[in-house]
Write a protein that holds these residues in place. Structure first.
Motif, PDB file in Angstrom:
ATOM      1  N   ASN A 148       0.850  -1.262  -0.086  1.00 51.99           N
ATOM      2  CA  ASN A 148      -0.037   0.045   0.050  1.00 51.99           C
ATOM      3  C   ASN A 148       0.888   1.233  -0.017  1.00 51.99           C
ATOM      4  OD1 ASN A 148      -1.651  -2.140   1.993  1.00 51.99           O
ATOM      5  ND2 ASN A 148      -3.011  -1.015   0.073  1.00 51.99           N
ATOM      6  N   VAL A 149       1.937   1.078   0.742  1.00 54.88           N
ATOM      7  CA  VAL A 149       2.733   2.250   0.705  1.00 54.88           C
ATOM      8  C   VAL A 149       3.346   2.540  -0.714  1.00 54.88           C
ATOM      9  CG1 VAL A 149       4.886   3.246   1.746  1.00 54.88           C
ATOM     10  CG2 VAL A 149       3.493   1.882   3.139  1.00 54.88           C
ATOM     11  N   ALA A 150       4.061   1.351  -1.250  1.00 49.30           N
ATOM     12  CA  ALA A 150       4.402   1.560  -2.869  1.00 49.30           C
ATOM     13  C   ALA A 150       3.432   2.206  -3.627  1.00 49.30           C
ATOM     14  CB  ALA A 150       4.857   0.061  -3.196  1.00 49.30           C
ATOM     15  N   LEU A 151       1.987   1.754  -3.476  1.00 49.26           N
ATOM     16  CA  LEU A 151       1.152   2.270  -4.620  1.00 49.26           C
ATOM     17  C   LEU A 151       0.764   3.712  -4.275  1.00 49.26           C
ATOM     18  CD1 LEU A 151      -1.536  -0.509  -4.374  1.00 49.26           C
ATOM     19  CD2 LEU A 151      -0.267   0.315  -6.444  1.00 49.26           C
ATOM     20  N   GLN A 152       0.805   4.005  -2.938  1.00 54.74           N
ATOM     21  CA  GLN A 152       0.727   5.474  -2.643  1.00 54.74           C
ATOM     22  C   GLN A 152       1.797   6.251  -2.769  1.00 54.74           C
ATOM     23  OE1 GLN A 152      -2.248   6.296  -1.037  1.00 54.74           O
ATOM     24  NE2 GLN A 152      -1.889   8.232  -1.521  1.00 54.74           N
ATOM     25  N   LEU A 153       3.171   5.937  -2.852  1.00 55.58           N
ATOM     26  CA  LEU A 153       4.265   6.662  -3.625  1.00 55.58           C
ATOM     27  C   LEU A 153       3.993   6.758  -5.070  1.00 55.58           C
ATOM     28  CD1 LEU A 153       7.152   7.519  -2.716  1.00 55.58           C
ATOM     29  CD2 LEU A 153       7.882   5.364  -3.594  1.00 55.58           C
ATOM     30  N   ALA A 154       3.520   6.049  -5.683  1.00 57.26           N
ATOM     31  CA  ALA A 154       3.279   5.939  -7.002  1.00 57.26           C
ATOM     32  C   ALA A 154       2.109   6.981  -7.415  1.00 57.26           C
ATOM     33  CB  ALA A 154       3.223   4.630  -7.772  1.00 57.26           C
ATOM     34  N   ILE A 155       1.180   6.961  -6.757  1.00 48.83           N
ATOM     35  CA  ILE A 155       0.228   8.042  -6.789  1.00 48.83           C
ATOM     36  C   ILE A 155       0.340   9.727  -6.569  1.00 48.83           C
ATOM     37  CG2 ILE A 155      -2.271   8.518  -5.994  1.00 48.83           C
ATOM     38  CD1 ILE A 155      -2.634   5.705  -5.179  1.00 48.83           C
ATOM     39  N   ASP A 156       0.993   9.446  -5.305  1.00 46.60           N
ATOM     40  CA  ASP A 156       1.540  10.952  -4.980  1.00 46.60           C
ATOM     41  C   ASP A 156       2.964  11.362  -5.795  1.00 46.60           C
ATOM     42  OD1 ASP A 156      -0.682  10.990  -3.323  1.00 46.60           O
ATOM     43  OD2 ASP A 156       0.429  10.576  -1.511  1.00 46.60           O
ATOM     44  N   HIS A 157       3.778  10.571  -6.024  1.00 48.66           N
ATOM     45  CA  HIS A 157       5.017  11.072  -6.673  1.00 48.66           C
ATOM     46  C   HIS A 157       5.295  10.109  -7.791  1.00 48.66           C
ATOM     47  CE1 HIS A 157       5.771  12.893  -2.555  1.00 48.66           C
ATOM     48  NE2 HIS A 157       5.079  11.851  -2.190  1.00 48.66           N
ATOM     49  N   PRO A 158       4.439  10.271  -8.746  1.00 46.44           N
ATOM     50  CA  PRO A 158       4.584   9.179  -9.996  1.00 46.44           C
ATOM     51  C   PRO A 158       5.906   9.502 -10.523  1.00 46.44           C
ATOM     52  CG  PRO A 158       3.102  11.166 -10.257  1.00 46.44           C
ATOM     53  CD  PRO A 158       3.397  11.068  -8.846  1.00 46.44           C
ATOM     54  N   HIS A 159       6.461  10.559 -10.481  1.00 52.17           N
ATOM     55  CA  HIS A 159       7.944  10.919 -11.043  1.00 52.17           C
ATOM     56  C   HIS A 159       8.904  10.002 -10.461  1.00 52.17           C
ATOM     57  CE1 HIS A 159       8.024  13.475  -7.711  1.00 52.17           C
ATOM     58  NE2 HIS A 159       9.360  13.670  -7.987  1.00 52.17           N
ATOM     59  N   ARG A 160       8.451   9.619  -9.372  1.00 56.38           N
ATOM     60  CA  ARG A 160       9.624   8.764  -8.648  1.00 56.38           C
ATOM     61  C   ARG A 160       9.614   7.075  -8.896  1.00 56.38           C
ATOM     62  NH1 ARG A 160      13.898  11.255  -5.794  1.00 56.38           N
ATOM     63  NH2 ARG A 160      12.858  12.822  -4.172  1.00 56.38           N
ATOM     64  N   VAL A 161       8.645   6.678  -9.505  1.00 53.80           N
ATOM     65  CA  VAL A 161       8.481   5.286  -9.406  1.00 53.80           C
ATOM     66  C   VAL A 161       8.405   4.908 -10.996  1.00 53.80           C
ATOM     67  CG1 VAL A 161       6.963   3.202  -9.047  1.00 53.80           C
ATOM     68  CG2 VAL A 161       7.016   5.370  -7.394  1.00 53.80           C
ATOM     69  N   ARG A 162       9.255   4.017 -11.462  1.00 55.79           N
ATOM     70  CA  ARG A 162       9.583   3.123 -12.505  1.00 55.79           C
ATOM     71  C   ARG A 162       8.630   2.178 -12.758  1.00 55.79           C
ATOM     72  NH1 ARG A 162      12.995  -0.469 -16.067  1.00 55.79           N
ATOM     73  NH2 ARG A 162      13.570  -1.364 -14.013  1.00 55.79           N
ATOM     74  N   ARG A 163       8.823   0.988 -11.874  1.00 56.59           N
ATOM     75  CA  ARG A 163       8.186  -0.151 -11.582  1.00 56.59           C
ATOM     76  C   ARG A 163       7.828  -0.728 -10.305  1.00 56.59           C
ATOM     77  NH1 ARG A 163       9.434  -4.610 -16.279  1.00 56.59           N
ATOM     78  NH2 ARG A 163       9.651  -3.045 -17.908  1.00 56.59           N
ATOM     79  N   VAL A 164       6.752  -1.311 -10.418  1.00 53.98           N
ATOM     80  CA  VAL A 164       6.271  -1.847  -8.758  1.00 53.98           C
ATOM     81  C   VAL A 164       6.285  -3.253  -8.920  1.00 53.98           C
ATOM     82  CG1 VAL A 164       4.271  -1.603  -7.164  1.00 53.98           C
ATOM     83  CG2 VAL A 164       4.935   0.420  -8.426  1.00 53.98           C
ATOM     84  N   VAL A 165       6.776  -3.885  -7.688  1.00 57.27           N
ATOM     85  CA  VAL A 165       6.506  -5.225  -7.131  1.00 57.27           C
ATOM     86  C   VAL A 165       5.771  -5.218  -6.006  1.00 57.27           C
ATOM     87  CG1 VAL A 165       7.303  -7.420  -6.552  1.00 57.27           C
ATOM     88  CG2 VAL A 165       8.760  -5.783  -8.214  1.00 57.27           C
ATOM     89  N   LEU A 166       4.508  -5.935  -6.121  1.00 60.30           N
ATOM     90  CA  LEU A 166       3.595  -5.995  -4.810  1.00 60.30           C
ATOM     91  C   LEU A 166       3.765  -7.546  -4.373  1.00 60.30           C
ATOM     92  CD1 LEU A 166       0.611  -4.003  -6.366  1.00 60.30           C
ATOM     93  CD2 LEU A 166       2.297  -3.315  -4.895  1.00 60.30           C
ATOM     94  N   GLU A 167       4.008  -7.724  -3.208  1.00 63.34           N
ATOM     95  CA  GLU A 167       4.135  -9.028  -2.537  1.00 63.34           C
ATOM     96  C   GLU A 167       2.949  -9.037  -1.445  1.00 63.34           C
ATOM     97  OE1 GLU A 167       6.884 -11.691  -0.085  1.00 63.34           O
ATOM     98  OE2 GLU A 167       7.665  -9.854  -0.487  1.00 63.34           O
ATOM     99  N   ALA A 168       1.862 -10.055  -1.826  1.00 63.49           N
ATOM    100  CA  ALA A 168       0.797  -9.937  -1.004  1.00 63.49           C
ATOM    101  C   ALA A 168       0.477  -8.743  -0.348  1.00 63.49           C
ATOM    102  CB  ALA A 168       1.435 -10.889   0.423  1.00 63.49           C
ATOM    103  N   PRO A 169       0.150  -7.766  -1.187  1.00 59.10           N
ATOM    104  CA  PRO A 169      -0.092  -6.418  -0.827  1.00 59.10           C
ATOM    105  C   PRO A 169      -1.723  -6.214  -0.373  1.00 59.10           C
ATOM    106  CG  PRO A 169      -0.650  -6.586  -3.247  1.00 59.10           C
ATOM    107  CD  PRO A 169      -0.192  -7.758  -2.791  1.00 59.10           C
ATOM    108  N   GLY A 170      -1.860  -5.478   0.715  1.00 65.09           N
ATOM    109  CA  GLY A 170      -3.328  -5.094   1.285  1.00 65.09           C
ATOM    110  C   GLY A 170      -4.009  -4.793  -0.061  1.00 65.09           C
ATOM    111  N   SER A 171      -5.430  -4.764   0.150  1.00 66.88           N
ATOM    112  CA  SER A 171      -6.320  -3.998  -0.767  1.00 66.88           C
ATOM    113  C   SER A 171      -6.189  -2.544  -0.665  1.00 66.88           C
ATOM    114  CB  SER A 171      -7.822  -4.279  -0.191  1.00 66.88           C
ATOM    115  OG  SER A 171      -8.507  -3.765  -0.906  1.00 66.88           O
TER     116      SER A 171
END
Length: 342
Positions: free
Chosen positions: A106-129
């Motif tokens: 969820n923190v990774a998703l929020q980083l991509a939402i609020d700081h999209p220029h910061r995130v290239r690719r995302v790996v979600l391991e057993a992420p919360g909803s």
């Protein structure tokens, strides 16, 4: 061997971070889950450091990071903003890859939402909803009750919280050790004794209270009688404050690799940590029934948002619980490396 976590004062707080690999290599940020720390990523850091500059921070109030109140009314944005501040302090420019485990997803998703220029690719391991933990239902994450009852700090087992605060190393049913053995991994999986002790140490570093874990609580007229407060991790994960469906609305959502275990008891469409599911099973008294208090389809909610975002690959590990990187470390590292280099 993985280096010990070092404190890094940032503009927001002091974040402890483990760091490995060549600083000139692509940066990969690993974000741990609830009641854990970057120590749970020890082997993964070593496995990925050959190809990446790996940063594994402890989120505020966990591990070796400073104790600082989590403002739950921002969802998990306090935690994602802390990651952005860490990158700023370390002088890391451009987009990085991010791997989030459990609530760290969820923190990774929020980083991509609020700081999209910061995130290239995302790996979600057993992420919360994307619609939080508890208190919601349906693929759209609609609340079960107007006050979001069934989510927040009051949903944590009080006996577990007391054991965590007391540094309990025993084997009682609600102890941290038993929780690690029973729910962090699939039934039948065992840790080497020294590894189990190290992970238990990491769990016991969690700051327990209204400010960090599990957070404060409010009473509710709706079953199960508790609703979300305004501070702490479990409240930050309440659907009252957390709605990450906007990830699918980003102009260019980053590619996502979603890895989960088929025997996950924590993040599941029948989660053993969802009070509605426990009520349905008779483990929590007074359950009013599925019509009034339906269970939360956590995995299906994740899939609904990621499918709408596009560019998502879902991989399910058989005979695996909530921690693929611990239970199948070689395969997990191989899959992550292939995705990030692909």
């Amino acid at each position: 061997m993985t280096t010990a976590a070092r404190p890094v004062p940032t503009a927001r707080t002091t974040t402890a971070v483990r760091e490995a690999g060549d600083a000139g290599a692509p940066t990969l940020v690993l974000i741990h889950g609830n009641v854990s720390s970057s120590a749970f990523c020890d082997r993964l850091i070593e496995d990925l450091a050959a190809d990446h500059h790996v940063l594994a921070p402890d989120v505020r109030g966990y591990g070796d990071s400073a104790r600082a109140t989590i403002d739950a009314t921002r969802g998990v944005a306090d935690l994602s903003d802390d990651v952005a501040a860490l990158l700023d302090t370390l002088g890391i420019e451009g987009a990085v890859d991010v791997l989030g485990w459990s609530a760290g997803g969820n923190v990774a998703l929020q980083l991509a939402i609020d700081h999209p220029h910061r995130v290239r690719r995302v790996v979600l391991e057993a992420p919360g909803s994307p619609f939080g933990f508890g208190g919601s239902t349906g693929l759209d994450g609609r609340p079960v009750a107007e006050d979001f009852a069934g989510s927040g700090g009051g949903t944590a087992n009080p006996a577990f919280c007391e054991a965590l605060k007391a540094g309990d190393r025993g084997e009682e049913p609600t102890s941290p050790r038993t929780t690690l053995r029973t729910f962090y991994v699939a039934p039948g999986f065992t840790f080497a004794p020294e590894v189990e002790e190290a992970y238990l140490d990491a769990m016991l570093q969690t700051c327990v209270g209204d400010d960090v874990y599990p957070g404060d609580t409010t009473t509710s007229e709706n079953w199960p009688g508790v609703g979300p407060g305004t501070t702490g991790m479990n409240n930050a994960l309440s659907p009252k404050y957390l709605d990450q469906s906007g990830f699918a609305d980003l102009d260019t959502a980053p590619p996502v690799l979603w890895i989960r275990g088929d025997a996950d008891q924590i993040v599941s469409d029948t989660s053993m940590f969802d009070l509605a599911q426990l009520g349905k099973l008779g483990a929590v008294p007074g359950y009013p029934g599925e019509d009034i208090c339906p269970t939360q389809p956590m995995v299906s909610q994740v899939r609904a948002v990621l499918e709408r975002a596009g560019a998502c690959t879902e991989v399910v590990y058989e005979d695996c619980g909530h921690s693929p990187h611990l239970e199948h470390p070689e395969r997990f590292a191989r899959d992550v490396r292939a995705f990030l280099q692909g």
